[in-house]
Design a protein around this motif. Structure first.
Motif, PDB file in Angstrom:
ATOM      1  N   UNK A   1       0.738  -1.135   0.102  1.00 27.75           N
ATOM      2  CA  UNK A   1      -0.051   0.041  -0.068  1.00 27.75           C
ATOM      3  C   UNK A   1       0.986   1.242  -0.079  1.00 27.75           C
ATOM      4  N   UNK A   2       0.327   2.460  -0.580  1.00 26.38           N
ATOM      5  CA  UNK A   2       0.688   3.822  -0.484  1.00 26.38           C
ATOM      6  C   UNK A   2      -0.705   4.263  -0.403  1.00 26.38           C
TER       7      UNK A   2
ATOM      8  N   UNK B   1      -0.612  11.825  -4.406  1.00 23.03           N
ATOM      9  CA  UNK B   1      -0.062  12.895  -3.334  1.00 23.03           C
ATOM     10  C   UNK B   1       1.283  12.555  -2.565  1.00 23.03           C
ATOM     11  N   UNK B   2       1.894  13.456  -1.948  1.00 20.24           N
ATOM     12  CA  UNK B   2       2.753  13.227  -0.931  1.00 20.24           C
ATOM     13  C   UNK B   2       2.212  13.197   0.383  1.00 20.24           C
ATOM     14  N   UNK B   3       3.085  12.526   1.255  1.00 17.90           N
ATOM     15  CA  UNK B   3       2.454  12.580   2.531  1.00 17.90           C
ATOM     16  C   UNK B   3       1.598  11.201   3.067  1.00 17.90           C
ATOM     17  N   UNK B   4       1.573  10.203   2.023  1.00 21.91           N
ATOM     18  CA  UNK B   4       0.781   9.099   2.433  1.00 21.91           C
ATOM     19  C   UNK B   4       1.747   7.929   3.082  1.00 21.91           C
ATOM     20  N   UNK B   5       1.180   6.802   3.449  1.00 22.28           N
ATOM     21  CA  UNK B   5       2.074   5.665   3.978  1.00 22.28           C
ATOM     22  C   UNK B   5       2.148   4.549   3.327  1.00 22.28           C
ATOM     23  N   UNK B   6       3.603   4.012   3.440  1.00 22.42           N
ATOM     24  CA  UNK B   6       3.717   2.561   2.813  1.00 22.42           C
ATOM     25  C   UNK B   6       3.145   1.882   3.848  1.00 22.42           C
ATOM     26  N   UNK B   7       2.595   0.324   3.382  1.00 22.08           N
ATOM     27  CA  UNK B   7       2.290  -0.501   4.300  1.00 22.08           C
ATOM     28  C   UNK B   7       2.059  -1.824   3.531  1.00 22.08           C
ATOM     29  N   UNK B   8       2.154  -3.132   4.251  1.00 22.08           N
ATOM     30  CA  UNK B   8       1.778  -4.306   3.636  1.00 22.08           C
ATOM     31  C   UNK B   8       0.636  -4.973   4.456  1.00 22.08           C
ATOM     32  N   UNK B   9      -0.292  -5.764   3.686  1.00 19.43           N
ATOM     33  CA  UNK B   9      -1.218  -6.330   4.817  1.00 19.43           C
ATOM     34  C   UNK B   9      -1.510  -7.835   3.915  1.00 19.43           C
TER      35      UNK B   9
END
Length: 327
Positions: free
Chosen positions: A111-112, A224-232
């Protein structure tokens, strides 16, 4: 003596050449530690710097396991630092493996997105999200109008209004995708997600060749900028081990054509090539087997026979009642 020096020089040359090849494959741009996850994972105690965990996620010395090979599990890992980099590349070393040979699932997503630490039905994370999802789907339920095999990698950009249709494998809202056999390998498997100059490129190295193979490429993607990386990841009736071995985020240089002073924090996630969700068409009911058809026809015949017998009995009683009235 000459041979020793020659062998030493040859060894040094090969080492330099090999390291340059690896550097080319593994990118030579600037790595951002606050968005990366590498071994050893633990910081002080059981915490991992810059990362939070959800659900069934466990941390070992060799991997972060989002789900074990058990039914109905869900786990996630989320970066705590928002990404303000305009051009970036995210390389994820992962391993999906389990006991299932023909049936397994469900898969995981990278994710982003705007909202982190939000559990949900989309491979363990939130539906109607804002941002980008790269989905590595291992389970095919044979629903919907698609002609690809599984495992399958797809990309989806969402502005918070679209539903990921798990029953249709997300093919109604994906930007693009490719088949990718990434389960049960003994060697390392990698995926690269590159976002540069509003172009999204996803590549894989699944054969252990230290060479990227392009899976999909989509231009005119706005994030956009300011989002978060993740994995699920998630499992249902079928299951797999979903392991994250490493995450490396690289900051890529701006191109000369890009405006360095542009504020991209308020951009609404979108893609020019996005296809609007198609009308959902329910699957046709499968034809009954021969045995089921025979049993069904037998039940109908029995019902008809019972109705006929009851009708005859009623008619006979009525005739008898009429005769009694005459005499």
């Amino acid at each position: 003596m000459f041979h020793r020096k020659f062998k030493l020089a040859l060894s040094i040359f090969i080492s330099i050449l090999w390291n340059s090849v690896l550097a080319e494959w593994n990118t030579r741009d600037y790595i951002r530690r606050e968005h990366s996850l590498t071994k050893p994972y633990q910081g002080s105690g059981m915490s991992v710097p810059y990362w939070d965990f959800l659900g069934s996620t466990i941390v070992t010395t060799n991997y972060v396991r989002l789900t074990p090979d058990l039914q109905s599990k869900s786990g996630a890992i989320w970066n705590t630092a928002p990404c303000y980099t305009r051009n970036w590349e995210l390389q994820v070393q992962f391993k999906v493996h389990g006991r299932g040979k023909d049936l397994f699932g469900d898969g995981f997503a990278i994710w982003y997105v705007r909202d982190r630490m939000q559990p949900g039905p989309v491979f363990g994370s939130k539906d109607y999200f804002y941002g980008l999802a790269i989905i590595l789907d291992t389970y095919s339920n044979h629903n919907g109008a698609h002609n690809h095999q599984h495992p399958y990698i797809s990309a989806m950009v969402n502005n918070g209004t679209m539903h990921y249709d798990h029953d249709r494998d997300g093919t109604h809202t994906q930007l693009s995708g490719c088949e990718a056999k990434f389960r049960n390998y003994n060697h390392d498997t990698h995926i690269s997600i590159t976002y540069r100059d509003d172009t999204l490129t996803v590549s894989t190295d699944l054969e252990g060749k230290n060479a990227w193979k392009e899976c999909l490429r989509v231009e005119n993607v706005l994030l956009p900028t300011g989002y978060y990386f993740g994995a699920s990841a998630t499992t249902g009736d079928l299951s797999d081990n979903h392991d994250i071995v490493a995450i490396k985020m690289f900051e890529l240089d701006l191109l000369d054509t890009q405006n360095r002073d542009e504020d991209r924090s308020q951009i609404i996630p979108s893609a020019a090539s996005f296809e609007a969700p198609r009308e959902r068409i329910e699957d046709q009911k499968p034809a009954m087997s021969g045995i089921k058809t025979f049993l069904y026809m037998m039940c109908i015949a029995i019902v008809i026979i019972v109705i006929v017998v009851l009708g005859i009995m009623w008619y006979q009683k009525r005739q008898e009642h009429s005769r009694k009235r005459l005499y």
